[in-house]
Each structure stands twice: as C-alpha cells, then as structure tokens.
Design an enzyme around this catalytic site. Structure first.
Site, short mmCIF file in Angstrom:
data_model
loop_
_atom_site.label_atom_id
_atom_site.label_comp_id
_atom_site.label_asym_id
_atom_site.label_seq_id
_atom_site.Cartn_x
_atom_site.Cartn_y
_atom_site.Cartn_z
N ASN A 197 0.31 13.49 3.70
CA ASN A 197 1.34 12.44 2.98
C ASN A 197 1.69 13.06 1.44
O ASN A 197 0.94 13.75 1.09
CB ASN A 197 0.55 11.05 2.80
CG ASN A 197 -0.03 10.68 4.11
OD1 ASN A 197 0.80 10.61 4.99
ND2 ASN A 197 -1.32 10.25 4.08
N ARG A 219 -8.31 11.37 -7.77
CA ARG A 219 -7.47 11.74 -6.91
C ARG A 219 -6.79 10.68 -6.14
O ARG A 219 -7.08 10.29 -4.89
CB ARG A 219 -8.21 12.51 -5.84
CG ARG A 219 -7.49 13.89 -5.08
CD ARG A 219 -7.54 13.77 -3.78
NE ARG A 219 -7.38 12.28 -3.00
CZ ARG A 219 -7.62 12.17 -1.85
NH1 ARG A 219 -8.16 12.87 -1.17
NH2 ARG A 219 -7.61 10.64 -1.62
N ASN A 277 -2.48 5.69 10.84
CA ASN A 277 -2.94 5.04 9.60
C ASN A 277 -4.36 4.45 9.53
O ASN A 277 -4.78 3.77 10.34
CB ASN A 277 -1.92 3.92 9.55
CG ASN A 277 -1.71 3.42 8.14
OD1 ASN A 277 -2.87 3.37 7.39
ND2 ASN A 277 -0.60 2.49 8.12
N GLU A 288 -13.20 5.32 -2.57
CA GLU A 288 -11.59 5.26 -2.64
C GLU A 288 -11.05 6.41 -3.50
O GLU A 288 -11.16 6.21 -4.52
CB GLU A 288 -10.86 3.98 -2.66
CG GLU A 288 -9.73 4.17 -2.04
CD GLU A 288 -9.69 3.82 -0.31
OE1 GLU A 288 -10.58 3.66 0.41
OE2 GLU A 288 -8.81 4.70 0.19
N ASP A 289 -10.51 7.40 -2.66
CA ASP A 289 -9.61 8.36 -3.89
C ASP A 289 -10.41 8.96 -5.13
O ASP A 289 -10.08 9.02 -6.03
CB ASP A 289 -8.48 7.60 -4.71
CG ASP A 289 -7.36 7.30 -3.29
OD1 ASP A 289 -7.61 7.92 -2.17
OD2 ASP A 289 -6.30 7.09 -3.56
N TYR A 315 0.81 -1.10 0.09
CA TYR A 315 0.09 -0.10 -0.14
C TYR A 315 0.85 1.37 -0.07
O TYR A 315 2.08 1.18 -0.66
CB TYR A 315 -1.05 0.11 1.17
CG TYR A 315 -2.24 0.69 0.60
CD1 TYR A 315 -2.97 0.42 -0.28
CD2 TYR A 315 -2.46 2.10 1.32
CE1 TYR A 315 -4.01 1.07 -0.63
CE2 TYR A 315 -3.72 2.72 1.05
CZ TYR A 315 -4.45 2.39 0.09
OH TYR A 315 -5.34 3.18 -0.50
N LYS A 318 -6.05 -1.95 -1.35
CA LYS A 318 -6.81 -1.68 -0.13
C LYS A 318 -7.57 -3.06 0.30
O LYS A 318 -7.66 -3.24 1.44
CB LYS A 318 -8.21 -0.86 -0.55
CG LYS A 318 -8.39 0.55 0.39
CD LYS A 318 -7.89 1.35 0.83
CE LYS A 318 -7.70 2.19 2.18
NZ LYS A 318 -7.73 3.43 2.22
N ASP A 378 -13.42 5.71 2.95
CA ASP A 378 -12.20 5.81 3.87
C ASP A 378 -11.54 7.17 3.93
O ASP A 378 -10.97 7.40 5.05
CB ASP A 378 -11.38 4.71 3.26
CG ASP A 378 -10.35 4.47 4.54
OD1 ASP A 378 -10.72 4.36 5.59
OD2 ASP A 378 -9.07 4.45 4.12
N ASP A 379 -11.31 7.93 2.92
CA ASP A 379 -10.80 9.13 3.08
C ASP A 379 -11.50 10.19 3.91
O ASP A 379 -10.71 10.94 4.74
CB ASP A 379 -10.78 9.77 1.70
CG ASP A 379 -9.91 8.90 0.65
OD1 ASP A 379 -8.98 8.16 0.95
OD2 ASP A 379 -10.74 8.61 -0.39
P1 NAD Z 1 -8.25 17.39 0.07
O1 NAD Z 1 -7.93 17.89 -1.31
O2 NAD Z 1 -9.82 16.95 0.13
O3 NAD Z 1 -8.24 18.59 1.02
C1 NAD Z 1 -7.13 19.55 1.21
C2 NAD Z 1 -7.43 20.81 1.75
O4 NAD Z 1 -6.60 21.55 1.95
C3 NAD Z 1 -8.45 21.51 0.79
O5 NAD Z 1 -9.55 22.07 1.61
C4 NAD Z 1 -7.46 22.62 0.35
O6 NAD Z 1 -8.21 23.96 0.24
C5 NAD Z 1 -6.49 22.94 1.59
N1 NAD Z 1 -5.46 23.45 1.15
C6 NAD Z 1 -4.61 23.34 0.15
N2 NAD Z 1 -3.53 24.04 0.11
C7 NAD Z 1 -3.12 24.74 1.22
C8 NAD Z 1 -2.77 25.72 1.88
N3 NAD Z 1 -1.48 26.08 1.29
N4 NAD Z 1 -3.09 26.17 3.20
C9 NAD Z 1 -4.31 25.86 3.87
N5 NAD Z 1 -4.89 24.85 3.22
C10 NAD Z 1 -4.64 24.40 2.06
O7 NAD Z 1 -7.40 16.30 0.51
P2 NAD Z 1 -7.72 15.32 1.77
O8 NAD Z 1 -8.33 14.05 1.40
O9 NAD Z 1 -8.26 16.08 2.74
O10 NAD Z 1 -6.09 14.94 2.62
C11 NAD Z 1 -5.48 15.89 2.78
C12 NAD Z 1 -4.24 15.51 3.24
O11 NAD Z 1 -4.12 14.54 4.47
C13 NAD Z 1 -3.29 14.73 2.31
O12 NAD Z 1 -1.97 14.96 2.36
C14 NAD Z 1 -3.50 13.30 2.68
O13 NAD Z 1 -2.46 12.51 2.24
C15 NAD Z 1 -3.73 13.39 4.16
N6 NAD Z 1 -4.50 12.24 4.59
C16 NAD Z 1 -4.04 11.52 5.93
C17 NAD Z 1 -4.50 10.60 6.51
C18 NAD Z 1 -3.96 9.83 7.58
O14 NAD Z 1 -3.26 10.16 8.19
N7 NAD Z 1 -4.57 8.70 7.90
C19 NAD Z 1 -5.89 10.14 5.91
C20 NAD Z 1 -6.49 10.98 4.86
C21 NAD Z 1 -5.61 11.96 4.33
#
Ligand code: NAD
Length: 591
Positions: free
Chosen positions: A447, A192, A491, A282-283, A139, A210, A305-306
């Site tokens: 990430n 995405r 995670n 997913e994604d 993964y 997954k 999941d996201d």
């Molecule tokens: P997303 O695209 O849905 O959301 C990103 C958000 O960040 C948006 O609202 C965007 O407007 C905002 N953004 C972008 N640039 C910015 C900046 N410079 N300053 C402030 N805000 C900003 O993405 P997501 O699915 O919410 O994922 C976001 C991050 O979280 C990714 O890096 C993802 O890998 C990580 N993530 C981690 C876990 C985990 O740790 N288990 C789970 C899910 C997602």
C-alpha cells in the site's frame, strides 16, 4: 422538588432528585466547597446535567433533530432546536448527501470526525450502513493524510497520550480517561504510520480510526474502546522543526528507556482493566513490533494487526483460493517479495496451517515457503547476518539476487508482494508465473495503490486472464477478453474486528495462533460461489457485521477449546451470542 437529568456514563440519562447526587463521594465535596474560604484548597467538583443545552453537546446522548416532541419537552430542549423532527434515517440521508459534496477526501474525513464528536450513534449508523464508501474515509488511505496534518486539523484531542513525561505516573493517566470498563486498547508509538514513516505523536489518527472500525464492523461498544499514543519522541526532522508539532520535541528514546515506558504501560493497563483487556499494537516499527509481541504474548492479551491480522486475512484468501486453483495448501509453493512484519507473519501462519493439516513439523512445512528481501532470496548462506525473524526462512539454496530469477528458480504457485515497493511484479515476473502455473495466484499487498506490486489490470492482462489476483489497495473491476474480473482486497478489516469480538465474548486471557487459524477458516467459508465466479477470494464487504459475528464465534469456540476462555458457561450458539453482543447505533428512547 426540581428534577434534573444526571449523566451516568451509560446509555440513558437517569432522573435524580435535587440534592441527591448520583455519584458517590461528591456530596461531601460540595458541602466542603460551600464553606470554603478563599485560601482553602477545594475539589473542583461537578455534576454534568445532560438536559437542555448540555445534552445537545454530549456526543454519547445527542440526537440533534432526532429528538422527538416528548423528549424535547422532558429534557428542556424546546427552542434549542429548530421545529422539524427528523428520523435517524433522514439525518443519515442528509449527512451522506453533504459528505458526497466534498471533493477532497480529507474534508470528508474531517466531517466524519466532526460528526463523531457531535452525535456518536449517527456517526456509527453512517459508517455501518455505508461501509464500503466510508471505510477509505475513516481509515486508509485518508487517515494517513489526516495523521500527517493531525496537528492542524484537530481542535479537540482524541484518545489518550502517554509520553515520557508521564513516566512513573501511567496508572494515574489511565484513570484520567472518562470510561472505566475498557475492553480494547489500540496503541501506537507512531514510528511507522502506514507507509508514511515516523509521524510521532500525530500517529493518534491510527488508533482512533482502528477503534471506530472495531465498533462499526465488530460491534464493540464505543465506550469500551481506548485509543492510545505513546510518545517517546520522533526522528522526523520536519516535525521536530515544526513549531506547531504537538508531540515531544526530541529524538526517539530507544533501548532501556523505551522498554521501561512500554513495560510500565503494559503493567498499568493490566492493573487498571484486568486480565481480559485486549491490547492491539499498531504501526510500530519492525524491530519493536516483533519484540513487543513476543515479550507480552505470554503475560497479556495482545495482538499485532500488522503481523497477525495481516497473516490471518491473507491465509483466509489463500484457503478460499484453493477452490479456484485446486489442491491443498501443502501442494503449493509460496514466494514472498518483502520479509518484514507482513511477509514473515503471513509465511509463519501458512506454515502453521499446513503443519496442522498434514501433521508435519513446522520446520518441514516452512520449507515450502521462500522469501526475498532487499538483498535477494533468503538462503542459508546469509543466515548469520539475518534479523532473527528472517532466520527460519533461510533454506538451502544458492544465492539469488533478483525477483525474476527467484521466480524462475523456485517456481512458486503463489507469489505474494509485501515489500512496500511498487511496480516490482513486472511483465516478465507475471509471465514467468503464468508459464508454469495454469492459474497463478498473485497477491500484490503493498500500500498505497502507487506502491502496489502491479495493478489488477496488469495481472489479468499479462497472465492472459489466468491470474487469481487480490491486493492490499482496492482496484476497480477489469474487463479482459470479454470477461469482467473483480479483484479482491485483502483488507485487515475483514479479520480484526471479528477476532477482537471473539476474544471479548469468550473472556479470552491470551491470544493463541490457533485462534488466528480459526479466524482465517471462518472468513474463507464466507466466500460464495457467485464471488468465486467473478475471480474473488474474499466475500463482499457489505456483509461485514455478519462475517465478523461468524469469525467471532469460531475464535471464541477455539478459545474455549484451548481452555483460555474465562466467560463461563460457554454459550451454546456462539454466532447468535456474538450477534446479540454487538453494539447497535440505533437511537435509544429517553424517558
Ligand atoms: P516492513 O517494513 O515490516 O517490511 C518490508 C520488507 O520489505 C522488509 O523486509 C524490507 O527489507 C523489504 N524490502 C524493502 N525494499 C525491498 C525491495 N526493493 N525488494 C525486496 N524487499 C524489499 O513492512 P510491512 O509491515 O511488512 O508492510 C509491507 C507492505 O505490506 C506495506 O506496503 C504495507 O502497506 C503492506 N501491507 C498490506 C496489508 C494488507 O494487504 N492487508 C497488511 C499489512 C501490510
């Protein structure tokens, strides 16, 4: 009479007498074919005989050198294998030895996929027994690179592809899949993929990966898992120009065309597999992810999941962290950087948990939670221009642009990074958090590692060893001032396999937010004092199957309590029941 072994799709090859085929409906076709002349249409009818050479090429039943002497005689394998007989443990040792020789992670990934296609049980045994080492291989992060190169590294297709070409025929397409009793579908439209953007049809690596975690960590039978990629085109110019691209070569369909295809898919899934099949989105890109979840949550068993899995795993970490920082959730103030699927999903679940604990209305508990997006702090004066999922977080406050200013103005006790933008928790931000918190709780979830808001080392150093830190990508332990800190990883794989198992064992027909809260609480109690002593807010991953069984039991209990369970009567001991339902990769003996 000659005996042949006929595949029955189950775990054991069954012995049948010649002429009495094991499949209904096939016999007539055979006789029809015998008498057919060249200009007659015939049915391409076949019975797979899983003895000998065919058995060695059937990943569900193949054991390679693991076939014992008796099996080699009984199943016509003599001479097709070298003389040595290996135990499954020895095969595992050999494969791990080979895998570790690869320096390039993608090569390890390809070796694992190759094993999955050759010997399924050995693949899962490896994954289960070496989960911490192999999770990043099958993964994230390796699966991301695999998706980028998907077209060129795969010779055999995995999963089910449903493209716009199949519009009007999706039910038939589902029937082409060889397994009939499906319990979990993971579906993506590839728009995405992780932090890599639109990978179109090549996103298939995500549902495949997954689902292998569903089996390895949550014990769902591999044959009950169906990976699906919906192809509506791609906006990735590079892929569109690539002559070897495997998907539809046009821009993404949107609006009604997109909605109709998804709708047909969701209806066909329910029609073919019934009410209890879990569909995990997913994604998907932000706009579709929220839309699909809200559209289907009242009619199907759906989970994103996201949004929901992330929310549940982060809430678990926060509940566990209360043991270190003190107070209840309601005593804390939360500030997020990033208001997308992860950020708003987590925020909503925290608000819901506080509301359950304090009996305060959700509108009130949301006020403890603030979000910053790319335009600054989300405040009421911005409400009109906000996307709908951000609107609940537009509280009364003057506009604030920069994160540091927001930190100083809001004075959060918990800072969560979920923007996907790295290095945003600067020294000044962490120092500000440490200036008004004895133990600032800092979660850098973005990430991959390069996009993490700060490193573990930075969090511990800048807070002078006071931060409680966890992250989305793994970080090595850090020594600061003579003490070793072990950063936890939030995670999603902690939650979704056990969550899915809980839904399946109770025969759940809908996902309710209270089940997510139950999963968070179940995970939080798995953190032991020895883990807390190292600064961890998540339990070690090595016990993941036990953790999944506990999560499954709590989720199932909540499902029964809510009246959403269809598997009756309710088993008395749900943990034992969950464990007893889990797939084991140990070889079966063939008669
Ligand atoms: P997303 O695209 O849905 O959301 C990103 C958000 O960040 C948006 O609202 C965007 O407007 C905002 N953004 C972008 N640039 C910015 C900046 N410079 N300053 C402030 N805000 C900003 O993405 P997501 O699915 O919410 O994922 C976001 C991050 O979280 C990714 O890096 C993802 O890998 C990580 N993530 C981690 C876990 C985990 O740790 N288990 C789970 C899910 C997602």
């Amino acid at each position: 009479m000659e005996k042949t072994v006929i595949m029955n799709g189950g775990d054991y090859p069954v012995v049948e007498e010649e002429g009495k085929a094991g499949f209904g409906g096939g016999v007539e076709d055979v006789y029809g074919e015998d008498s057919a002349t060249e200009d007659q249409l015939v049915t391409p009818w076949t019975v797979s005989v899983s003895s000998g050479y065919t058995l060695l090429r059937d990943p569900h039943h193949n054991k390679g050198l693991g076939f014992n002497e008796k099996e080699r005689d009984a199943h016509y394998l003599r001479g097709l294998l070298p003389p040595a007989v290996f135990t499954q443990e020895l095969q595992e040792k050999k494969l791990m030895h080979n895998l570790r020789k690869y320096d390039v992670p993608l090569h390890r990934y390809m070796a694992m996929m190759d094993l999955q296609e050759r010997n399924e049980r050995l693949f899962y045994k490896l994954l289960i027994d070496n989960v911490e080492e192999l999770l990043p291989v099958v993964y994230t992060p390796t699966v991301g690179e695999a998706c980028q190169k998907y077209g060129s590294i795969f010779s055999r297709p995995q999963g089910l592809y449903i493209s716009l070409k199949e519009k009007g025929k999706i039910l038939e397409v589902l029937k082409n899949w060889p397994e009939k009793s499906i319990q979990v579908i993971v579906v993506t439209d590839g728009e995405r993929i992780l932090g890599l953007g639109d990978l179109g049809c090549q996103g298939m690596g995500i549902p495949v990966g997954k689902l292998s975690l569903y089996t390895a960590l949550g014990g769902i039978r591999p044959s009950a898992c169906l990976p699906v990629t919906i192809d509506v085109g791609t906006n990735n110019e590079q892929l569109l120009k690539d002559e070897f691209y495997i998907g539809l070569r046009h821009k993404r369909a949107t609006g009604q065309e997109y909605a109709e295809l998804l709708d047909e898919f969701m209806s066909a899934v329910k029609q073919n597999y019934g009410e209890k099949v879990l569909v995990q989105f997913e994604d998907f890109a932000n706009h579709n992810a929220f839309e699909l979840l809200s559209r289907y949550r009242s009619t199907h068993l759906v989970f994103n999941d996201d949004i929901q899995g992330t929310a549940s795993v982060v809430l678990a970490g926060l509940i566990a962290a209360l043991k270190l920082v003190g107070g209840t959730l309601a005593d804390h103030t939360f500030l997020f950087l990033g208001a997308g699927e992860a950020g708003t999903g987590i925020a909503e679940l925290i608000a819901l948990e506080i509301s359950k604990q304090t009996k305060a209305p959700l509108e009130e508990t949301r006020k403890k939670i603030w979000l910053v997006d790319s335009r600054g702090l989300i405040v009421s004066s911005r409400k009109e221009s906000l996307q709908h999922f951000k609107k609940p977080w537009a509280h009364e406050h003057e506009p604030v642009k920069a994160l540091l200013d927001a930190v100083k103005a809001i004075k959060p006790t918990v800072l969560i990074g979920s923007s996907g933008v790295g290095k945003t928790f600067t020294k000044e931000v962490v120092e500000a958090m440490s200036s008004f918190n004895k133990k600032p709780l800092i979660l850098a979830l973005s990430n991959p590692t390069s996009q993490s808001e700060c490193t573990a080392e930075e969090a511990y150093t800048w807070s002078k060893g006071r931060a409680i830190f966890a992250s989305g990508s793994p970080f090595d332990p850090v020594e600061y001032d003579g003490k070793v800190f072990v950063p936890g990883q939030a995670n999603n794989a902690y939650i979704f396999p056990g969550f899915g198992l809980g839904l399946i064992i109770s025969g759940a027909i809908r996902v309710h937010d209270d089940m997510l809260l139950a999963a968070s609480e179940a995970l939080a109690v798995q953190v032991a004092q020895e883990n807390f002593d190292k600064g961890l807010i998540y339990p070690p991953f090595t016990n993941i199957r036990k953790i999944s069984a506990h999560i499954a039991a709590k989720v199932a209990a909540k499902t029964y309590e809510l009246g959403l369970a269809s598997r009756l009567p309710r088993p008395k001991d749900l943990v034992k029941y969950a464990e007893s339902c889990m797939y084991s990769p140990i070889y079966r003996s063939y008669r």
